[in-house]
Design a protein around this motif. Structure first.
Motif, PDB file in Angstrom:
ATOM      1  N   PRO A  17       0.792  -1.243   0.000  1.00  0.00           N
ATOM      2  CA  PRO A  17       0.000   0.000   0.000  1.00  0.00           C
ATOM      3  C   PRO A  17       0.818   1.285   0.000  1.00  0.00           C
ATOM      4  CG  PRO A  17      -0.911  -1.569   1.572  1.00  0.00           C
ATOM      5  CD  PRO A  17       0.372  -2.169   1.061  1.00  0.00           C
ATOM      6  N   SER A  18       1.978   1.291   0.628  1.00  0.00           N
ATOM      7  CA  SER A  18       2.787   2.514   0.674  1.00  0.00           C
ATOM      8  C   SER A  18       3.444   2.836  -0.671  1.00  0.00           C
ATOM      9  CB  SER A  18       3.859   2.410   1.754  1.00  0.00           C
ATOM     10  OG  SER A  18       4.828   1.451   1.393  1.00  0.00           O
ATOM     11  N   LEU A  19       3.444   1.883  -1.605  1.00  0.00           N
ATOM     12  CA  LEU A  19       4.038   2.105  -2.925  1.00  0.00           C
ATOM     13  C   LEU A  19       2.983   2.321  -4.006  1.00  0.00           C
ATOM     14  CD1 LEU A  19       6.901  -0.541  -2.880  1.00  0.00           C
ATOM     15  CD2 LEU A  19       7.075   1.908  -2.470  1.00  0.00           C
ATOM     16  N   GLN A  20       1.742   2.453  -3.612  1.00  0.00           N
ATOM     17  CA  GLN A  20       0.653   2.660  -4.567  1.00  0.00           C
ATOM     18  C   GLN A  20       0.926   3.896  -5.422  1.00  0.00           C
ATOM     19  OE1 GLN A  20      -1.795   0.322  -4.374  1.00  0.00           O
ATOM     20  NE2 GLN A  20      -2.722   1.072  -6.236  1.00  0.00           N
ATOM     21  N   LEU A  77       7.286   5.292   6.370  1.00  0.00           N
ATOM     22  CA  LEU A  77       8.126   4.137   6.072  1.00  0.00           C
ATOM     23  C   LEU A  77       7.712   3.523   4.744  1.00  0.00           C
ATOM     24  CD1 LEU A  77       8.202   2.456   9.582  1.00  0.00           C
ATOM     25  CD2 LEU A  77       9.945   3.894   8.542  1.00  0.00           C
ATOM     26  N   LYS A  78       8.674   3.299   3.871  1.00  0.00           N
ATOM     27  CA  LYS A  78       8.431   2.637   2.586  1.00  0.00           C
ATOM     28  C   LYS A  78       9.429   1.494   2.448  1.00  0.00           C
ATOM     29  CE  LYS A  78       6.513   6.424  -0.087  1.00  0.00           C
ATOM     30  NZ  LYS A  78       5.182   5.990  -0.355  1.00  0.00           N
ATOM     31  N   PRO A  79       8.985   0.343   1.952  1.00  0.00           N
ATOM     32  CA  PRO A  79       9.880  -0.806   1.802  1.00  0.00           C
ATOM     33  C   PRO A  79      10.712  -0.720   0.527  1.00  0.00           C
ATOM     34  CG  PRO A  79       7.669  -1.416   1.146  1.00  0.00           C
ATOM     35  CD  PRO A  79       7.595   0.017   1.620  1.00  0.00           C
TER      36      PRO A  79
END
Length: 96
Positions: A17-20, A77-79
């Motif tokens: 979701p954080s890379l959407q 935070l992003k992976p």
């Protein structure tokens, strides 16, 4: 920070979701021999790079890796393991 060349793009069917909406590109980190055109990039190691600048195939970028790659998103935070920090217009080499 290293110099890398974009060689393709990554398309995902599912994404964290954080890379959407993010663009993920396939890049090859370049060594000095690569910058001089002395080696074949097909034998190199490929990396998946978070790209917010929309770099195109064949363009050279400044690549940030590891913990530093996530710093532009702090405190979120992003992976990500690799981040496109800049698109390079030219790279000049000089002999020493």
């Amino acid at each position: 920070m290293r110099i890398a060349e974009i060689v393709g793009k990554v398309t995902l069917s599912r994404v964290h979701p954080s890379l959407q909406g993010a663009q993920l590109k396939l890049a090859v980190p370049l060594m000095l021999e690569d910058l001089r055109g002395e080696t074949d990039l097909l034998e190199a190691e490929f990396l998946v790079v978070y790209d917010s600048f929309s770099a195109g195939v064949g363009e050279r970028i400044a690549l940030s890796e590891g913990g530093e790659a996530a710093q532009p998103f702090y405190p979120e935070l992003k992976p990500v393991d690799a981040y496109n920090a800049a698109i390079l217009d030219t790279v000049h080499l000089r002999d020493q």
